[in-house]
Every structure is written in C-alpha cells, then in structure tokens.
Design a protein around this motif. Structure first.
Motif, PDB file in Angstrom:
ATOM      1  N   UNK A 223     -49.376 -27.582 -34.942  1.00 17.05           N
ATOM      2  CA  UNK A 223     -48.245 -27.940 -34.080  1.00 17.05           C
ATOM      3  C   UNK A 223     -48.441 -29.352 -33.545  1.00 17.05           C
ATOM      4  N   UNK A 224     -47.355 -30.090 -33.407  1.00 19.00           N
ATOM      5  CA  UNK A 224     -47.457 -31.453 -32.890  1.00 19.00           C
ATOM      6  C   UNK A 224     -47.897 -31.443 -31.444  1.00 19.00           C
TER       7      UNK A 224
ATOM      8  N   UNK B 194     -37.632 -28.127 -37.440  1.00 20.57           N
ATOM      9  CA  UNK B 194     -38.626 -28.197 -36.364  1.00 20.57           C
ATOM     10  C   UNK B 194     -37.977 -27.932 -35.010  1.00 20.57           C
ATOM     11  N   UNK B 195     -36.771 -28.471 -34.847  1.00 19.83           N
ATOM     12  CA  UNK B 195     -36.069 -28.259 -33.580  1.00 19.83           C
ATOM     13  C   UNK B 195     -35.773 -26.775 -33.374  1.00 19.83           C
TER      14      UNK B 195
ATOM     15  N   UNK C 283     -47.029 -32.778 -28.615  1.00 15.01           N
ATOM     16  CA  UNK C 283     -45.987 -33.478 -27.853  1.00 15.01           C
ATOM     17  C   UNK C 283     -46.341 -33.498 -26.368  1.00 15.01           C
TER      18      UNK C 283
ATOM     19  N   UNK D 112     -32.017 -29.290 -37.818  1.00 14.55           N
ATOM     20  CA  UNK D 112     -33.330 -29.585 -38.390  1.00 14.55           C
ATOM     21  C   UNK D 112     -34.322 -28.486 -37.996  1.00 14.55           C
TER      22      UNK D 112
ATOM     23  N   UNK E 174     -33.460 -36.575 -43.185  1.00  8.43           N
ATOM     24  CA  UNK E 174     -33.997 -35.584 -42.267  1.00  8.43           C
ATOM     25  C   UNK E 174     -33.803 -35.938 -40.810  1.00  8.43           C
TER      26      UNK E 174
ATOM     27  N   UNK F 246     -34.811 -36.069 -31.030  1.00  6.97           N
ATOM     28  CA  UNK F 246     -33.891 -35.767 -29.934  1.00  6.97           C
ATOM     29  C   UNK F 246     -34.410 -36.399 -28.640  1.00  6.97           C
TER      30      UNK F 246
ATOM     31  N   UNK G 171     -41.183 -32.707 -24.640  1.00  6.93           N
ATOM     32  CA  UNK G 171     -40.651 -31.339 -24.663  1.00  6.93           C
ATOM     33  C   UNK G 171     -39.477 -31.194 -23.696  1.00  6.93           C
TER      34      UNK G 171
ATOM     35  N   UNK H 182     -26.829 -24.876 -29.843  1.00 11.35           N
ATOM     36  CA  UNK H 182     -27.291 -25.995 -29.010  1.00 11.35           C
ATOM     37  C   UNK H 182     -27.546 -27.236 -29.875  1.00 11.35           C
TER      38      UNK H 182
ATOM     39  N   UNK I  78     -44.901 -39.600 -35.705  1.00 10.08           N
ATOM     40  CA  UNK I  78     -43.514 -39.455 -35.254  1.00 10.08           C
ATOM     41  C   UNK I  78     -42.967 -40.756 -34.696  1.00 10.08           C
TER      42      UNK I  78
ATOM     43  N   UNK J 114     -41.636 -43.094 -36.123  1.00 15.49           N
ATOM     44  CA  UNK J 114     -40.362 -43.473 -36.750  1.00 15.49           C
ATOM     45  C   UNK J 114     -39.160 -42.990 -35.947  1.00 15.49           C
TER      46      UNK J 114
ATOM     47  N   UNK K  49     -38.965 -25.024 -32.354  1.00 15.56           N
ATOM     48  CA  UNK K  49     -39.341 -25.283 -30.952  1.00 15.56           C
ATOM     49  C   UNK K  49     -38.538 -24.381 -30.008  1.00 15.56           C
TER      50      UNK K  49
ATOM     51  N   UNK L 189     -36.471 -32.842 -25.003  1.00 18.49           N
ATOM     52  CA  UNK L 189     -35.903 -32.084 -26.127  1.00 18.49           C
ATOM     53  C   UNK L 189     -35.135 -30.867 -25.612  1.00 18.49           C
ATOM     54  N   UNK L 190     -35.744 -30.155 -24.678  1.00 21.93           N
ATOM     55  CA  UNK L 190     -35.103 -28.929 -24.189  1.00 21.93           C
ATOM     56  C   UNK L 190     -33.900 -29.239 -23.295  1.00 21.93           C
TER      57      UNK L 190
ATOM     58  N   UNK M 286     -32.174 -34.009 -36.034  1.00 27.74           N
ATOM     59  CA  UNK M 286     -33.576 -34.302 -36.289  1.00 27.74           C
ATOM     60  C   UNK M 286     -34.500 -33.401 -35.508  1.00 27.74           C
ATOM     61  N   UNK M 287     -35.778 -33.748 -35.569  1.00 27.35           N
ATOM     62  CA  UNK M 287     -36.796 -32.915 -34.939  1.00 27.35           C
ATOM     63  C   UNK M 287     -36.831 -33.156 -33.434  1.00 27.35           C
ATOM     64  N   UNK M 288     -37.711 -32.448 -32.762  1.00 21.33           N
ATOM     65  CA  UNK M 288     -37.783 -32.522 -31.302  1.00 21.33           C
ATOM     66  C   UNK M 288     -38.017 -33.948 -30.820  1.00 21.33           C
ATOM     67  N   UNK M 289     -38.885 -34.683 -31.510  1.00 26.39           N
ATOM     68  CA  UNK M 289     -39.176 -36.037 -31.035  1.00 26.39           C
ATOM     69  C   UNK M 289     -38.015 -36.987 -31.304  1.00 26.39           C
TER      70      UNK M 289
ATOM     71  N   UNK N 144     -33.350 -29.132 -44.832  1.00 26.51           N
ATOM     72  CA  UNK N 144     -34.025 -29.587 -43.608  1.00 26.51           C
ATOM     73  C   UNK N 144     -33.947 -28.543 -42.501  1.00 26.51           C
TER      74      UNK N 144
ATOM     75  N   UNK O 115     -40.473 -32.170 -41.043  1.00 28.39           N
ATOM     76  CA  UNK O 115     -41.050 -32.601 -39.773  1.00 28.39           C
ATOM     77  C   UNK O 115     -42.192 -31.728 -39.290  1.00 28.39           C
TER      78      UNK O 115
END
Lengths: 390, 187
Positions: free
Chosen positions: B1-2, A306-307, B4, A304, B36, B65, B9, A376, B102, B104, A310, B12-13, B60-63, A347, A325
């Motif tokens: 930028x979100x 956004x990931x 977060x 995705x 998505x 994960x 963070x 990753x 976010x 959801x 980041x 996510x990392x 999915x996005x950082x949030x 996406x 996102x």
C-alpha cells in the motif's frame, strides 16, 4: 472495524484447524524429520502424512510431491528442470496472461539465455488461442507452461486437453495451478501433466510453503542442490511446521470443493448481480461460464481502481485492482491488456476473490459501499456526465 | 500500500472545490483516460487577473485527486502571475509530500494550471512540441528536459516517477537516458 476479506486470490486466512495442527510442531516437536531417533521421526511421520494429504488433493502419489518454499520456486524449479532435461531444445512456450513467476522467468530466459520464448495470446474472454499453441509446437520445444486458472479473472484454461496434445509430441508440460488448487477439482493423473505448482497460502495454509508435483518416472533436475531431502529433488531442511499445516489445509480444501462450487459460487454471482444491477457502466471481465467459482473481475467505467480500493478500505473491505496505480507500474494489468479490455474500464477494474468464510451480509455491504464509492468518484470524473461516459 | 500522508488521505476523502465551475473563464485539461489519470481545471479570473475561484474534475488515483484538490486551494486568491510560479513541488509540499512514484500527479496539476493560464490569456501553447520520446504516455524530449532541470532528476526511474515516460513498454528508456545525459552535460 470488522475486516471483510475478499482478496483470497492474493492470500487467504490460515484456517484455525491448520494453526491447531501446526502449533505443537512449532514448539514441543522440533526434531529434524531426517534424524535417526524417535524424537525426530515423530515429525517425520507427520510429514509423511502431510505428503499423503497433499497428494490426495490432486490425485497424485505421495512420492510425486516435492515441498518447496512457494509457488514461484515451484514454477522456477519446473522450468529449469525441463530445460536441463533437453539442453538441445531452445524454444519455450507459455501464454501472455501468466503470473510473473512464469512470465518474467520466460522473459529472462529469452533476454539473457537466448531462448526463443513464445507467448501465446488470449481472446477477449481470456481463452487461450490453442490453435496458435499447437502450431508452435516443434522438435525444438523444451517445455510448455500454462496456468490452470488465471489469478486476475479466474478464467480456466482447458489444461487436460492441452496437456494431452503437448505430451503426445514428447514435449514436457508444466502447469501453474496455484489459483486452481482448492477451487476446482484437479486430477494430475487424468490431466496427464508432467509437473504442477501449487502454493499453501492460497488455500488457507501459511505463506512460505509451496508444492511441485513431479510425475513419477520423470527425470528431475533439482534447482536447490543440497541434502537428500525430498528424495534429492530439493535440498534444505524441511519447513516442517508449514508442511504439516499445508497437509491439513489440503485435506480441508478437498472437503470444501463442493462448497466452493455451490455456496461460494452463489455468493460471487450474487455480488456480481448486485453490482451489475445497481451501478451503470459496469462490465465483467473474462468468460462468465468458465471461471473459478470465487473470482469476480469487474470494471467500472470512468473511475480509477486505486481510488475505489481506498474507499473500500475505509469500510474495512479488502479487494484488489487491475489498475496501474496500485502496483507501481503505470499500465493496467497485463492480463486485462492481453484481453483487450478497453482502457475506460481496465483502469477501474476491481477483483473480488471470495472464500467459504464470506457471507451474504458481507456481499450486501460491499455492494452498498461500491454504489457510493463509484458515485462519489464519477461525480469528480471528467469522463462521466449525466449517467454515462463522455 | 502507498505510504500516503494523512493530508493526502484527507484531501482524497474530502476533496475541496470539486466539480465544474459554471462561470469559469479559464480551463486547462491534461492527461487522458488511456494514461490512467486526467485533470480538468476550471478558473474564474477577475479583471485584475486574480483567481477568485477554482475547481477541478479528476480521473485518477487517490494522490491525483488530492493533488488536484491541493492545487485549487493553493491558487485561489493568487494573481495569474503568482499562480504561474507555483511548482509541482509546491503541490506535493502542501500535501506533506507524495510517494516518489506518485510525483507525476503533482506534475499533472502544474501542467493543467499552465494550460488554464494560457487559455485565459489567449496564448496558444503548442501541443507537445519537440520530439516524441515515450509513445505510451506521449511525452516529448522537451518535457523531459524541463522536468530534469526543474526537479534535478538523475535517473530514468526519476523521469518515470515525474512524467510517467518510460513506464509503459519501456522501449524508450535508452532514449530517456540520453536526454538526461544531454541535460547534465550542458550543466
């Protein structure tokens, strides 16, 4: 941490030469260019010179240049002027992949003002369906507005060819050239467009300054009604500092066109090749042979966007994504959807947009960071196993 | 930028409990590639119905994960009864909060957990019962009613933030408004 900036279709670094040109007019030379005294006219002279520099970038006459506050104002002014010129015509035509400055304006005109808005589709490579465009033209068409180059994919529309066919039928033609200006040669006379929008901050001038080219002889209906500035075509005291900066930026951009075409293109292609070679499950969006030289829209299966951004951000790398996102909307970019880019890579689409400030070392660092970022994220993706989509 | 939190963070990392759990005896999947984001939750439950291990795989996005990572940390060591009381707010709170848009992501965690528990107990969850409201993200009226009640949602934007419903083409927004009104009318 050093910033690696590859988000130049979003905005650009203000060139040092541009800042240098602007600074005196931010302080010492604060006069009003319209004033009847030498102090004010020092600024007036500089604005006339800037108008010439802007005109030269697109082969226009200085009188055809109207300074505005941004690309969006230029686009809106152009469309409203066209509608006022033909109040009896109720059809407006654009494409499905425009910038929101046009797309949302057309939807507003359709939903709130009763216009018949036609959104001409594109194919999988991002090419406009010109047959459908030409079939849609009628005596009822007030204006056709098409972007010269797409901000997300960089795909270039054949504007001179289209403008010719549209204007031959007595229909006004506007082009949003915000992404094309400074990246590929633009000649408004040869292209025969009626109006054209460009934006300063995409070509190393500051934010908050735009241009609308209005063809000589075209009856123009101002959007901002006020004083006599811009020959009555846009009221409001001039943004003198930014206009002066934009003039210098246009001069620099004209000089950099060959650099864009060669050095920047080579860098972009190098990055593209590195990513394609080192990462499986990757696809480039848009027509590879007909793109802006600085733009790379590239999708990574099963991860995705956004990931990815980041993880790039952690390394100081600036790019953008076509993913939902990042934007607050939930669907991937309307441009990628219009091109029927499959969800599996839409996406996970990243846009790298380069400038002449980028280097090969930066491209190597981006490629290496992308390899580890995608690895990753795929390691935790339920849609990726043993080197492929599942 | 979100905006977060540091904890989002950090999760996510450095997500906890990533990957397939080979000897899992309960699995819950939710979301899809088209939407998505998607989460596959693995649980290892012992004979006393206690979760002795948990892991996840997330697209999915950082949030998304971070929410998945947080979920596995929260539920490890819980009994299934305890875990079934975990709410999406618990996941968001664990992370120091999520941007409203976010939420959801935390709802997705809760949904996967519910499915995994049902999977362990051999209970059939009827796939998406109720009337389909949002076609883009396949959300039913019953899901919207539950989310409105549980999270005290007020507007269509709230529903989109929590369930994504209405966030695609937007043609179901009027219907979502009716569903919210019906919940509020019943008090």
């Amino acid at each position: 941490m050093k910033v690696i900036y590859t988000d130049n279709n979003a905005t650009t670094k203000v060139a040092d030469e541009v800042i240098e040109e602007m600074v005196p007019y931010l302080g010492q030379f604060y006069g009003n260019p319209s004033s009847m005294h030498t102090f004010g006219d020092q600024v007036g002279k500089k604005i006339r010179a800037a108008r010439q520099q802007v005109a030269d970038l697109i082969n226009a006459d200085p009188d055809e240049i109207v300074f505005t506050s941004c690309g969006t104002e230029s686009d809106n002014s152009a469309i409203f002027s066209a509608l006022n010129a033909h109040p009896d015509r109720k059809q407006i035509i654009t494409s499905t992949v425009e910038h929101p400055a046009i797309l949302n304006l057309f939807k507003f005109l359709r939903d709130k003002k009763g216009y018949d808005a036609v959104f001409v589709p594109v194919d999988k490579k991002g090419h406009l369906n010109t047959d459908m465009l030409y079939d849609s033209l009628s005596d009822n068409t007030a204006v056709v507005s098409l972007m010269w180059a797409n901000n997300e994919t960089g795909v270039i529309f054949p504007i001179p060819e289209i403008a010719k066919k549209v204007t031959e039928k007595g229909i006004l033609f506007h082009t949003d050239a915000v992404q094309a200006a400074g990246k590929i040669p633009i000649d408004v006379k040869a292209a025969n467009v009626d109006m054209l929008a460009l934006s300063g901050h995409k070509i190393h001038a500051p934010k908050g300054i735009g241009v609308l080219y209005v063809k000589k002889g075209l009856k123009f209906h101002p959007y901002l009604i006020g004083g006599h500035q811009e020959k009555g075509r846009r009221g409001g005291t001039e943004n003198t500092v930014s206009i002066i900066g934009l003039g210098r930026a246009c001069e620099l951009a004209a000089g950099h066109l060959p650099v864009m075409d060669k050095a920047v293109r080579q860098l972009r292609d190098y990055l593209q090749d590195q990513l394609l070679e080192k990462i499986p499950g990757v696809s480039v969006n848009g027509d590879l042979d007909n793109r802006l030289p600085n733009t790379l829209s590239i999708g990574f299966d099963a991860v995705e966007g956004e990931s990815i951004l980041m993880l790039l951000d952690k390394e100081g790398i600036c790019a953008s994504s076509g993913s939902a996102c990042t934007s607050g909307s939930l669907d991937p970019s309307h441009v990628l959807l219009a091109m029927e880019v499959p969800f599996k890579s839409a996406h996970g689409t990243i846009r790298f947009s380069l400038s002449h400030y980028n280097t090969k070392e930066e491209m190597d660092h981006i490629a290496a960071t992308m390899v580890s970022a995608v690895e990753k994220l795929r390691a935790m993706s339920p849609f990726w196993k043993d080197g492929k989509m599942v | 930028m979100w905006d977060y939190t540091e904890k989002v963070k950090e999760h996510f990392l450095h997500p906890r409990n990533v990957g397939e759990l080979k000897d899992a005896n309960a699995i819950g999947e939710t979301g899809s590639l088209n939407c998505g984001d998607a989460l596959k939750l693995f649980l290892k439950v012992n004979e006393n119905e206690r979760i002795i291990d948990a892991s996840f795989m997330t697209f999915g996005c950082a949030s998304a994960v971070a929410s998945s990572s947080a979920l596995t940390e929260i539920i490890k060591g819980m009994t299934l009864d305890e875990a079934s009381k975990v709410t999406n707010d618990d996941i968001a709170d664990y992370l120091g909060g999520l941007p409203k848009e976010k939420m959801h992501c935390s709802v997705m965690g809760k949904a996967a957990l519910k499915k995994a528990i049902a999977n362990y107990r051999g209970v059939q969850i009827l796939e998406k019962p109720g009337e389909l409201v949002c076609e883009c993200f396949e959300v039913t009226d019953l899901e919207i009613i539950d989310a409105v009640k549980e999270n005290n949602l007020e507007t269509t934007e709230d529903v989109t933030d929590y369930l994504k419903a209405g966030g695609g083409c937007g043609k179901c927004l009027d219907r979502i408004e009716e569903v919210i009104a019906s919940v509020k009318a019943k008090g």
